[in-house]
Design an enzyme around this catalytic site. Structure first.
Site, short mmCIF file in Angstrom:
data_model
loop_
_atom_site.label_atom_id
_atom_site.label_comp_id
_atom_site.label_asym_id
_atom_site.label_seq_id
_atom_site.Cartn_x
_atom_site.Cartn_y
_atom_site.Cartn_z
N TYR A 1 0.83 -1.21 0.00
CA TYR A 1 0.00 0.00 0.00
C TYR A 1 0.86 1.26 0.00
O TYR A 1 1.07 1.90 1.02
CB TYR A 1 -1.00 -0.03 1.16
CG TYR A 1 -2.11 -1.02 0.88
CD1 TYR A 1 -3.30 -0.60 0.30
CD2 TYR A 1 -1.93 -2.38 1.09
CE1 TYR A 1 -4.30 -1.50 -0.01
CE2 TYR A 1 -2.92 -3.29 0.78
CZ TYR A 1 -4.11 -2.84 0.23
OH TYR A 1 -5.09 -3.74 -0.10
N ARG B 1 1.65 6.78 7.20
CA ARG B 1 2.47 5.99 8.13
C ARG B 1 3.51 6.89 8.79
O ARG B 1 3.77 6.80 9.98
CB ARG B 1 3.17 4.86 7.38
CG ARG B 1 2.22 3.82 6.84
CD ARG B 1 2.97 2.59 6.35
NE ARG B 1 3.46 2.70 4.98
CZ ARG B 1 2.80 2.25 3.91
NH1 ARG B 1 1.62 1.69 4.04
NH2 ARG B 1 3.34 2.33 2.71
N ASP C 1 -5.37 -8.82 11.01
CA ASP C 1 -5.85 -8.90 9.62
C ASP C 1 -6.49 -10.27 9.42
O ASP C 1 -6.15 -11.24 10.10
CB ASP C 1 -4.69 -8.71 8.64
CG ASP C 1 -5.19 -8.31 7.25
OD1 ASP C 1 -5.14 -7.10 6.92
OD2 ASP C 1 -5.64 -9.19 6.48
N ALA D 1 -11.71 -8.34 11.70
CA ALA D 1 -11.59 -7.15 12.55
C ALA D 1 -12.93 -6.75 13.16
O ALA D 1 -12.98 -6.27 14.29
CB ALA D 1 -11.02 -6.00 11.73
N ASP E 1 -8.04 0.81 8.84
CA ASP E 1 -7.77 0.99 7.40
C ASP E 1 -8.44 -0.13 6.61
O ASP E 1 -7.76 -0.98 6.03
CB ASP E 1 -6.25 1.02 7.18
CG ASP E 1 -5.88 1.32 5.73
OD1 ASP E 1 -6.75 1.81 4.99
OD2 ASP E 1 -4.73 1.06 5.35
N CYS F 1 -10.61 4.09 1.45
CA CYS F 1 -10.04 4.20 0.11
C CYS F 1 -11.14 4.07 -0.95
O CYS F 1 -10.86 3.83 -2.12
CB CYS F 1 -8.95 3.16 -0.10
SG CYS F 1 -9.49 1.48 0.18
N1 SAH Z 1 -3.01 -0.70 6.39
C1 SAH Z 1 -2.47 -1.60 5.39
C2 SAH Z 1 -3.40 -1.77 4.23
C3 SAH Z 1 -4.76 -2.32 4.57
S1 SAH Z 1 -5.66 -2.92 3.20
C4 SAH Z 1 -1.11 -1.07 4.93
O1 SAH Z 1 -0.78 0.11 5.15
O2 SAH Z 1 -0.36 -1.85 4.35
C5 SAH Z 1 -7.02 -3.70 3.92
C6 SAH Z 1 -6.71 -4.99 4.65
O3 SAH Z 1 -7.90 -5.43 5.27
C7 SAH Z 1 -6.24 -6.15 3.81
O4 SAH Z 1 -5.00 -6.60 4.29
C8 SAH Z 1 -7.31 -7.25 3.99
O5 SAH Z 1 -6.76 -8.54 4.10
C9 SAH Z 1 -7.90 -6.85 5.30
N2 SAH Z 1 -9.28 -7.26 5.58
C10 SAH Z 1 -10.35 -7.29 4.76
N3 SAH Z 1 -11.47 -7.63 5.43
C11 SAH Z 1 -11.10 -7.82 6.72
C12 SAH Z 1 -11.79 -8.17 7.91
N4 SAH Z 1 -13.11 -8.38 7.90
N5 SAH Z 1 -11.09 -8.25 9.05
C13 SAH Z 1 -9.77 -8.03 9.08
N6 SAH Z 1 -9.06 -7.70 7.99
C14 SAH Z 1 -9.71 -7.59 6.81
#
Ligand code: SAH
Length: 387
Positions: A197, A204, A242, A269, A289, A329
């Site tokens: 990302y 960050r 995650d 999550a 996120d 996003c």
């Molecule tokens: N913050 C990260 C990017 C997040 S992208 C960075 O900076 O690299 C969104 C993420 O949410 C993905 O990794 C995806 O696997 C996760 N995701 C999607 N649905 C989810 C859920 N219900 N619970 C936990 N994670 C989830």
């Protein structure tokens, strides 16, 4: 192709998409993905676009000047894009080199990871121009390999199917990159998006600047752990959650590789948050996120609901004066929608919440004001008041 009267203005002002209903006439039955010259209703020149009658936006303008769309055209676009990146990207060897419309190449995304390029093709027009831009990429960047990862849902609307292939050279399964002195592996075939990302880079960094040693940080939707590891390096005790086991595995590896302490958990999550209040000590920072969730306009409500739920359940986990970073996003949900839904969740909790800052995608994903669709990532920096 001619546009209806009055529809030329936005093209002249730099908006690159033409809708179906704006077209007055098409001559010569151009094939899907071919280039067309675009004129206004009075036959005055407007530009050159790629044509796809299957799409909601049948024309995407590549240029408003009369010039050949050849390798030299893409070389010029790339050089211009590189000059911007040299100004706005620092302390990393990974950045978005071409961001579609915002860099004058509708439908083409190119991310640079060290010596490799990962590309995404979103339109039939760019698909057809592939040999040309490929040559330009090789001439300007001389990468060790180019991988195409075109799996976006939106390709269907363009009449394209998912496609993954190495287009040039060789591309390893994982590419080692660095960002702000941290090392990350980018999973080229299995990673989300193009594998990392990049758009959150400045956020960050902004987080790391606000961390004090000993703070407790929760990174929800942590993917391969980037936010959490920035915080850990700043001295925080971090936990990343995650749903993807592969992402957590890589996050664990990143922590070890960078010699940083961190705790990780594979979990949904939403479910994790709903049950966490009972047993988790308060956090000084919570990062939310989530993925885009809504890709279509009709799904906006489910996205609102998702953010409401996340904030509603995160607030009790926050310490007094603790901070919440809420990111979205999804283009469909604009900044005021986001503020509104967060306000609702905070009000339903009876929790005063301060909005201290707003931030966006990193500037190697340029937001072109004349093309509002190019703003997609919005982040709210919130602080919890006294309950
Ligand atoms: N913050 C990260 C990017 C997040 S992208 C960075 O900076 O690299 C969104 C993420 O949410 C993905 O990794 C995806 O696997 C996760 N995701 C999607 N649905 C989810 C859920 N219900 N619970 C936990 N994670 C989830």
């Amino acid at each position: 192709m001619r546009l209806k009267a009055g529809r030329e203005k936005k093209i002249q002002h730099g908006y690159p998409w033409v809708q179906k209903g704006e077209i007055l006439a098409v001559e010569g039955a151009p094939e899907v993905g071919t280039l067309v010259a675009v004129y206004d209703a009075q036959n005055r020149w407007l530009g050159i676009g790629s044509y796809n009658p299957l799409s909601r936006f049948p024309v995407r303008i590549l240029t408003t000047i009369e010039e050949p769309i050849d390798t030299a055209f893409f070389v010029r676009r790339l050089e211009q894009a590189l000059r911007l990146r040299q100004t706005v990207v620092n302390e990393t060897n990974a950045y978005r080199l071409l961001f579609s419309e915002a860099d004058g190449v509708p439908g083409l995304i190119v991310d640079r990871f060290a010596d490799y390029l990962v590309v995404q093709v979103r339109t039939a027009g760019m698909e057809r121009l592939k040999p040309i831009w490929l040559e330009a990429l090789q001439a300007v960047c001389a990468p060790r390999g180019i991988l195409e990862r075109s799996e976006m849902e939106s390709r269907r609307e363009e009449g394209l199917t998912p496609f993954i292939a190495v287009l040039a050279g060789e591309v390893p399964e994982q590419i080692l990159i660095h960002e702000s002195g941290l090392e990350f592996l980018v999973p080229t075939r299995t990673g989300l998006k193009t594998g990392f990302y990049l758009d959150q880079r400045e956020n960050r960094r902004q987080l790391a600047r606000q961390i004090q040693p000993g703070m407790r940080v929760l990174d929800l939707f942590c993917y391969t752990g980037a936010f959490a590891l920035y915080a850990s390096r700043a001295g925080a005790r971090v936990k990343g959650v995650d749903i993807l086991p592969e992402a957590i595995e890589l996050a664990r590896h990143h922590a070890e590789r960078n010699e940083l302490p961190a705790e990780w958990e594979v979990a949904n999550a939403f479910e994790w948050l709903a049950h966490a209040a009972a047993h988790e000590a308060p956090y000084d920072w919570i990062i939310l996120d989530p993925p885009a969730i809504a890709k279509k306009r009709g799904q906006k409500d489910s996205l609102r609901w998702a953010i409401w739920k996340l904030v509603y359940h995160a607030l009790p986990l926050l310490a007094e004066n603790g901070c919440l970073l809420v990111c979205s996003c999804a283009y469909q949900l604009d900044l005021s929608d986001m503020i509104e839904v967060v306000r609702l969740a905070a009000t339903d909790r009876g929790c005063p919440l301060f909005l201290e800052d707003v931030s966006f995608q990193a500037p190697d994903h340029p937001f072109l004001l004349q093309f509002p669709e190019s703003l997609y990532l919005k982040c709210l920096w919130l602080r919890k008041g006294r309950n």
